[in-house]
Design a protein around this motif. Sequence first.
Motif, PDB file in Angstrom:
ATOM      1  N   LEU A 116       0.832  -1.202   0.000  1.00 24.59           N
ATOM      2  CA  LEU A 116       0.000   0.000   0.000  1.00 24.59           C
ATOM      3  C   LEU A 116       0.869   1.255   0.000  1.00 24.59           C
ATOM      4  N   GLN A 117       1.912   1.248   0.799  1.00 26.10           N
ATOM      5  CA  GLN A 117       2.817   2.396   0.851  1.00 26.10           C
ATOM      6  C   GLN A 117       3.434   2.660  -0.520  1.00 26.10           C
ATOM      7  N   LEU A 118       3.887   1.605  -1.200  1.00 33.98           N
ATOM      8  CA  LEU A 118       4.507   1.769  -2.513  1.00 33.98           C
ATOM      9  C   LEU A 118       3.474   2.086  -3.588  1.00 33.98           C
ATOM     10  N   LEU A 119       2.252   1.552  -3.434  1.00 36.38           N
ATOM     11  CA  LEU A 119       1.195   1.862  -4.388  1.00 36.38           C
ATOM     12  C   LEU A 119       0.894   3.357  -4.376  1.00 36.38           C
ATOM     13  N   VAL A 120       0.777   3.912  -3.178  1.00 30.99           N
ATOM     14  CA  VAL A 120       0.543   5.355  -3.056  1.00 30.99           C
ATOM     15  C   VAL A 120       1.731   6.128  -3.622  1.00 30.99           C
ATOM     16  N   TYR A 121       2.933   5.681  -3.297  1.00 31.43           N
ATOM     17  CA  TYR A 121       4.148   6.345  -3.779  1.00 31.43           C
ATOM     18  C   TYR A 121       4.184   6.366  -5.300  1.00 31.43           C
ATOM     19  N   ALA A 122       3.993   5.211  -5.912  1.00 32.61           N
ATOM     20  CA  ALA A 122       4.064   5.128  -7.371  1.00 32.61           C
ATOM     21  C   ALA A 122       2.956   5.948  -8.024  1.00 32.61           C
ATOM     22  N   GLY A 123       1.755   5.865  -7.477  1.00 31.64           N
ATOM     23  CA  GLY A 123       0.638   6.590  -8.054  1.00 31.64           C
ATOM     24  C   GLY A 123       0.785   8.095  -7.961  1.00 31.64           C
ATOM     25  N   MET A 124       1.597   8.571  -7.024  1.00 31.50           N
ATOM     26  CA  MET A 124       1.770  10.005  -6.824  1.00 31.50           C
ATOM     27  C   MET A 124       2.878  10.615  -7.676  1.00 31.50           C
ATOM     28  N   GLN A 125       3.679   9.803  -8.364  1.00 29.30           N
ATOM     29  CA  GLN A 125       4.868  10.338  -9.010  1.00 29.30           C
ATOM     30  C   GLN A 125       4.571  11.392 -10.079  1.00 29.30           C
ATOM     31  N   ILE A 126       3.663  11.098 -10.991  1.00 37.54           N
ATOM     32  CA  ILE A 126       3.343  12.071 -12.041  1.00 37.54           C
ATOM     33  C   ILE A 126       2.636  13.292 -11.456  1.00 37.54           C
ATOM     34  N   PRO A 127       1.620  13.136 -10.589  1.00 37.15           N
ATOM     35  CA  PRO A 127       1.032  14.330  -9.966  1.00 37.15           C
ATOM     36  C   PRO A 127       2.050  15.185  -9.216  1.00 37.15           C
ATOM     37  N   VAL A 128       3.006  14.544  -8.534  1.00 46.11           N
ATOM     38  CA  VAL A 128       4.019  15.311  -7.812  1.00 46.11           C
ATOM     39  C   VAL A 128       4.890  16.107  -8.777  1.00 46.11           C
ATOM     40  N   GLY A 129       5.276  15.490  -9.895  1.00 44.72           N
ATOM     41  CA  GLY A 129       6.057  16.215 -10.891  1.00 44.72           C
ATOM     42  C   GLY A 129       5.343  17.461 -11.378  1.00 44.72           C
ATOM     43  N   LEU A 130       4.045  17.332 -11.620  1.00 43.50           N
ATOM     44  CA  LEU A 130       3.251  18.483 -12.050  1.00 43.50           C
ATOM     45  C   LEU A 130       3.103  19.517 -10.931  1.00 43.50           C
ATOM     46  N   LEU A 131       2.942  19.044  -9.689  1.00 42.32           N
ATOM     47  CA  LEU A 131       2.821  19.969  -8.553  1.00 42.32           C
ATOM     48  C   LEU A 131       4.098  20.773  -8.338  1.00 42.32           C
ATOM     49  N   VAL A 132       5.228  20.116  -8.473  1.00 40.90           N
ATOM     50  CA  VAL A 132       6.499  20.819  -8.294  1.00 40.90           C
ATOM     51  C   VAL A 132       6.645  21.918  -9.344  1.00 40.90           C
ATOM     52  N   ASP A 133       6.268  21.614 -10.587  1.00 45.57           N
ATOM     53  CA  ASP A 133       6.328  22.633 -11.634  1.00 45.57           C
ATOM     54  C   ASP A 133       5.405  23.806 -11.334  1.00 45.57           C
ATOM     55  N   GLY A 186       8.653   3.017 -12.157  1.00 44.10           N
ATOM     56  CA  GLY A 186       8.999   1.663 -12.576  1.00 44.10           C
ATOM     57  C   GLY A 186       9.410   0.745 -11.451  1.00 44.10           C
ATOM     58  N   GLY A 187      10.454   1.145 -10.714  1.00 43.96           N
ATOM     59  CA  GLY A 187      10.967   0.278  -9.655  1.00 43.96           C
ATOM     60  C   GLY A 187       9.976   0.055  -8.539  1.00 43.96           C
ATOM     61  N   PHE A 188       9.150   1.056  -8.256  1.00 42.40           N
ATOM     62  CA  PHE A 188       8.202   0.914  -7.150  1.00 42.40           C
ATOM     63  C   PHE A 188       7.011   0.035  -7.534  1.00 42.40           C
ATOM     64  N   ILE A 189       6.627   0.062  -8.805  1.00 42.74           N
ATOM     65  CA  ILE A 189       5.595  -0.874  -9.276  1.00 42.74           C
ATOM     66  C   ILE A 189       6.119  -2.309  -9.187  1.00 42.74           C
ATOM     67  N   ALA A 190       7.362  -2.515  -9.627  1.00 41.78           N
ATOM     68  CA  ALA A 190       7.955  -3.852  -9.525  1.00 41.78           C
ATOM     69  C   ALA A 190       8.091  -4.289  -8.079  1.00 41.78           C
ATOM     70  N   SER A 191       8.458  -3.359  -7.195  1.00 37.62           N
ATOM     71  CA  SER A 191       8.647  -3.705  -5.785  1.00 37.62           C
ATOM     72  C   SER A 191       7.344  -4.128  -5.135  1.00 37.62           C
ATOM     73  N   MET A 192       6.275  -3.352  -5.352  1.00 36.84           N
ATOM     74  CA  MET A 192       5.026  -3.720  -4.673  1.00 36.84           C
ATOM     75  C   MET A 192       4.453  -5.006  -5.262  1.00 36.84           C
ATOM     76  N   THR A 193       4.664  -5.253  -6.563  1.00 36.54           N
ATOM     77  CA  THR A 193       4.211  -6.514  -7.150  1.00 36.54           C
ATOM     78  C   THR A 193       4.933  -7.693  -6.520  1.00 36.54           C
ATOM     79  N   THR A 194       6.243  -7.563  -6.354  1.00 35.89           N
ATOM     80  CA  THR A 194       7.038  -8.650  -5.777  1.00 35.89           C
ATOM     81  C   THR A 194       6.752  -8.834  -4.294  1.00 35.89           C
ATOM     82  N   LEU A 195       6.584  -7.731  -3.576  1.00 36.78           N
ATOM     83  CA  LEU A 195       6.225  -7.834  -2.155  1.00 36.78           C
ATOM     84  C   LEU A 195       4.940  -8.644  -1.980  1.00 36.78           C
ATOM     85  N   PHE A 196       3.949  -8.347  -2.800  1.00 35.54           N
ATOM     86  CA  PHE A 196       2.676  -9.057  -2.717  1.00 35.54           C
ATOM     87  C   PHE A 196       2.830 -10.523  -3.110  1.00 35.54           C
TER      88      PHE A 196
END
Length: 438
Positions: free
Chosen positions: A68-85, A370-380
């Motif tokens: 769950l922690q990594l799912l939230v992290y990965a899902g936030m990456q593009i929105p965060v990039g836009l927010l920083v801009d 990328g890496g966080f999607i792979a990590s949460m998939t493998t963790l599960f």
Amino acid sequence: MTSASGSTASVSLPGDPPGGRRAVVVWGIGVAVYFVAVIFRTSLGVAGLDAADRFHVGASALSTFSILQLLVYAGMQIPVGLLVDRLGTKKVLGLGAVLFTAGQIGFAFSPSYGTALLSRALLGCGDAMTFISVLRLGSRWFPARRGPLVAQLAGLVGMAGNLVSTLVLARLLHSVGWTAAFAGSALAGAVVFVLLLLFLKDHPEGHEPAPLPHQGAAYVRRQIAAAWREPGTRLGMWVHFTTQFPAMVFLLLWGMPFLVQAQGLSRGTAGDLLTLVVLSNMAVGLVYGQIVARHHAARLPLALGTVTATAGMWAATLAWPGQRAPMWLLVVLCVVLGACGPASMIGFDFARPANPAERQGTASGITNMGGFIASMTTLFAIGVLLDATGDDYRAAFCAVFVLQALGISQILRLRGRAARRERERLVASRVETVHVPA
């Protein structure tokens, strides 16, 4: 921004930030926020067995914390990039510090599995706002030619946060208890938040970015689509996907249970091996950074070589005859796992030259997913397989090979297109440089 090894990386550009001592101080505050976020992110890695006892859960439910922690992290990456801009680094980093500190405090006092899950999700949301913000902070305060080095140093400091988890938090956990250890560590979040408010600035004076036009939904879609169309962005994402997750899974959750329950080591010895992974990561990061800076063509061989070495060491460890692998093999495994983090940073060196400056945040967000999607998939997958096989770690960790095979197939598919596109951009930039009057 150019590639870590591109020929233009050493050229000072008009309007480049001056760098200097003040830039180091301001950037250092941003990196300190990221450092604390990594401590909180990896804190469950040394507390997995304690969490299972505290909340009375099995392997699958335990893995859900990190998933769950990594799912939230990965899902936030593009929105965060836009927010920083849009909002700037200080506001986004400040919000991130508030969220991950609240998540750590909530985890300390959670009375049940459900509230603990919500706390880790909150922590993941705050954590997601740190790394891309620090990358942007470095590009605002240092000349473009320093960008690759600054990014590598930020990653190195992040791994030092992992080291604090394995060396300090693990000992606190077993000396003062769950609540005191997690609540006490949350004080670090409050400290960096105060430093951020007092001293951090988005950019040096005289280097204010041009105001951005209104960013509606159509603009966001165009940014994401344009970044995704670049083969270098997708190649960077798959390099990050394939290289990062074996070490992330090991450090974030399953390394301690594997070493203690499957290999029969004491918690102290297992903690030392987790520390070895982090120390190896820091040492290899310095080596990889120097190699890539000097030899542009070394990016892909380093990434694929790391994946091959990691797969080989896991195969040797899991296939070792008898119930337990020898200590020397576990030591070598942990040293090799240390190369995963530095190899994942190579992904940004594919995405960076593939995108113009106005898409760097979006492209970095896609790559970092990328890496966080792979990590949460493998963790599960490991959690499910452990429950299904009665805690057979050999069968469960075979999930690593499936994700590596998928990633390698995509890297090989995209490498030719990305290389051609990068050459085209390099030729075009040289032509523009020749025709621009001095």
